[in-house]
Design a protein around this motif. Structure first.
Motif, short mmCIF file in Angstrom:
data_model
loop_
_atom_site.label_atom_id
_atom_site.label_comp_id
_atom_site.label_asym_id
_atom_site.label_seq_id
_atom_site.Cartn_x
_atom_site.Cartn_y
_atom_site.Cartn_z
N TRP A 61 0.83 -1.21 0.00
CA TRP A 61 0.00 0.00 0.00
C TRP A 61 0.86 1.25 0.00
CZ3 TRP A 61 -4.83 -0.95 -1.21
CH2 TRP A 61 -5.34 -2.23 -0.97
N ASN A 62 2.01 1.20 0.65
CA ASN A 62 2.96 2.32 0.58
C ASN A 62 3.37 2.60 -0.86
OD1 ASN A 62 3.54 3.64 3.04
ND2 ASN A 62 4.59 1.83 3.80
N ARG A 63 3.70 1.51 -1.59
CA ARG A 63 4.12 1.69 -2.98
C ARG A 63 2.96 2.24 -3.83
NH1 ARG A 63 6.40 -3.40 -1.83
NH2 ARG A 63 4.98 -4.53 -3.21
N CYS A 64 1.74 1.76 -3.56
CA CYS A 64 0.59 2.29 -4.30
C CYS A 64 0.41 3.78 -4.04
CB CYS A 64 -0.68 1.54 -3.88
SG CYS A 64 -0.76 -0.17 -4.46
N ASP A 65 0.56 4.18 -2.78
CA ASP A 65 0.44 5.61 -2.45
C ASP A 65 1.48 6.45 -3.20
OD1 ASP A 65 -1.76 5.76 -0.73
OD2 ASP A 65 -0.59 5.15 1.01
N GLU A 66 2.70 5.94 -3.24
CA GLU A 66 3.78 6.68 -3.91
C GLU A 66 3.52 6.81 -5.41
OE1 GLU A 66 7.31 4.59 -2.94
OE2 GLU A 66 7.23 5.10 -0.80
N VAL A 67 3.15 5.71 -6.06
CA VAL A 67 2.96 5.71 -7.50
C VAL A 67 1.70 6.47 -7.90
CG1 VAL A 67 2.53 4.24 -9.52
CG2 VAL A 67 4.27 3.57 -7.84
N LEU A 68 0.63 6.31 -7.12
CA LEU A 68 -0.65 6.95 -7.47
C LEU A 68 -0.80 8.33 -6.85
CD1 LEU A 68 -2.97 3.82 -7.05
CD2 LEU A 68 -1.95 4.73 -9.16
N ASP A 69 0.19 8.76 -6.06
CA ASP A 69 0.22 10.11 -5.47
C ASP A 69 -1.06 10.37 -4.66
OD1 ASP A 69 1.27 12.57 -4.88
OD2 ASP A 69 0.54 13.56 -6.70
N THR A 70 -1.31 9.52 -3.68
CA THR A 70 -2.55 9.60 -2.91
C THR A 70 -2.36 10.23 -1.53
OG1 THR A 70 -2.23 7.41 -1.95
CG2 THR A 70 -3.41 7.54 -4.06
N ASP A 71 -1.16 10.74 -1.26
CA ASP A 71 -0.88 11.40 0.02
C ASP A 71 -1.13 10.45 1.20
OD1 ASP A 71 0.02 13.53 1.54
OD2 ASP A 71 -1.99 14.37 1.81
N GLY A 72 -0.79 9.18 1.02
CA GLY A 72 -0.86 8.21 2.12
C GLY A 72 -2.24 7.68 2.43
N ALA A 73 -3.23 7.96 1.58
CA ALA A 73 -4.61 7.55 1.88
C ALA A 73 -4.76 6.04 1.93
CB ALA A 73 -5.56 8.14 0.85
N LEU A 74 -4.12 5.33 1.03
CA LEU A 74 -4.28 3.87 0.98
C LEU A 74 -3.60 3.19 2.16
CD1 LEU A 74 -3.84 3.31 -2.86
CD2 LEU A 74 -5.95 3.08 -1.53
#
Length: 459
Positions: A58-71
């Motif tokens: 989920w950290n990697r998803c946040d970084e790639v999708l630029d979600t500001d840590g939401a996931l």
């Protein structure tokens, strides 16, 4: 109390959130997969709630999708719900098992461990119960179904500061990791990996709250757990996850200034490279391990073994022999030090690795001899690694056109693979099975092929 339906719905909602962020960023499941170091099927299963990746995913998803840590924040909320359910369900079984092992549950009203022997916590009726238990008793008490319910504490609140982080937590996580390493040899990686991932999240919480030397100590601890998660992932056949965890371990060790563990991780990287397509890196990684300058004989022996494997890639028999000859006395010089970093690197381990080298160099007879010497001295408790070297013995016998001994060794290895659910051993046995296809009328070979077919059908 949270129930299984609530937990399942929480995972599905988080998966839907991932799908929404992915589509908003213009990614398909195929295009996102390599960016977050996973497969398309993992993303597909996660988005519908069938698969529950760890926090790093989920950290990697946040970084790639630029979600500001939401996931990642969503993952933490789901894990909190799941932990409450699992702990409530597991408390009775865990307490019963500990009581049968002769341990004493003790509750500290201040929420602090009552003594150095306290290494696990259970939760009942919303209250923490620290359990005073020795390592031996815990290993006796913890069957595979209970291991996954162990946890040290709830994640720390964001407001926690360094003054509230007890330095004793470093030793706590070291002791718990040691227990899980031993338990891994008994119940296999599939049972242990979820707990390792959970503990990594707790360690990271403490590390973020700590400062100064305590933060470095926790970072070094986190590196050791990350390497352990990589080892478990490799054994389950997930090499992508294994590589990612090992890279994390190296970065953490270097940031913490832990040169001992840096040397060890470089040697582990060399070990992985020798089994992969990038064999040209084995020698360079082994030399990087040696340049890190470990003072532990086991780690230096481990690095010398990887250098030996690097020489086999080059076909340099003389340098291979010299490196193995260097490793043997280093492993023998450890005396009674049965623990610590690289403790597995015994003279039996060196003999097994020498067998691997002779096999690569096209000397199966020498490989059989070395594997035999290793297995004769191999501790019975390390049955998964015993299974691996039995499988390698089978491969060596098959290469020497000895189908009977090859099939017998492969069958013994397959039994251990099934007991420990080790994908790595199963792959090795399958290699021996393919080699033995040239001997279709050999009764032992027929028995092996039947066992392989049955194992594949039930996996």
């Amino acid at each position: 109390m949270a129930g299984p339906n609530e937990v399942g719905e929480a995972w599905r909602a988080l998966g839907q959130q991932l799908a929404a962020y992915r589509k908003a960023a213009g990614h398909t499941q195929h295009s996102l997969a390599p960016r977050i170091l996973t497969g398309r099927s993992t993303i597909a299963n996660t988005e519908v709630g069938r698969q529950h990746p760890d926090r790093a995913f989920w950290n990697r998803c946040d970084e790639v999708l630029d979600t500001d840590g939401a996931l990642t924040a969503g993952y933490d909320r789901v894990v909190a719900i799941e932990q409450k359910y699992r702990r409530a369900r597991g408390t009775a079984a865990f307490t019963t098992a500990l009581t049968a092992a002769g341990t004493t549950p003790v509750t500290d009203t201040n929420g602090q461990p009552a003594g150095e022997a306290d290494i696990v916590m259970t939760v009942a009726d919303g209250r923490g119960r620290h359990v005073q238990v020795s390592r031996r008793a815990l290993l006796q008490a913890v069957p595979g179904s209970v291991v996954a319910s162990l946890s040290s504490a709830e994640p720390l609140p964001a407001a926690t500061r360094a003054a509230q982080v007890d330095p004793a937590v470093v030793e706590h996580f070291a002791a718990l990791r040691s227990v899980l390493v031993e338990s891994d040899n008994r119940v296999g990686a599939a049972t242990i990996l979820p707990t390792a991932r959970q503990q990594l999240g707790h360690i990271a919480d403490y590390r973020r709250a700590a400062r100064g030397s305590l933060r470095d100590a926790l970072l070094s601890t986190e590196a050791r757990w990350a390497e352990f998660a990589g080892w478990l992932s490799d054994d389950l056949g997930d090499r992508d996850a294994g590589e990612w965890w090992l890279a994390q371990a190296l970065t953490m060790a270097q940031e913490a200034g832990d040169m001992e563990f840096t040397a060890y991780v470089f040697a582990r990287m060399a070990q992985r490279a020798s089994d992969a397509a990038d064999q040209d890196r084995v020698l360079g990684l082994a030399r990087a391990a040696e340049r890190a300058g470990s003072i532990r004989e086991q780690v230096r022996a481990f690095a010398a073994v990887q250098r030996a494997h690097g020489h086999t890639v080059e076909g340099d028999t003389g340098s291979f022999r010299a490196a193995i000859d260097e490793a043997h006395p280093l492993a023998a010089a450890t005396g009674t030090d049965g623990g610590g970093l690289g403790a597995f690197c015994t003279t039996a381990y060196i003999s097994a690795q020498e067998g691997e080298g002779w096999l690569r160099l096209g000397r199966p007879g020498a490989a059989v001899r070395c594997f035999g010497e290793a297995l004769d001295a191999w501790p019975e408790t390390y049955r998964r690694e015993r299974g691996r070297y039995l499988a390698r013995t089978a491969v060596a016998h098959a290469a020497a056109d000895e189908p009977g001994p090859a099939a017998a060794a492969a069958l013994a290895a397959l039994n251990l693979a099934n007991l420990t659910r080790s994908a790595r051993i199963q792959r090795e046995v399958a290699i021996a099975g393919r080699q033995l296809a040239a001997f279709p009328t050999e009764p032992a070979v027929q028995q092996l092929h039947a066992a392989l077919a049955a194992s594949t059908a039930t996996s």
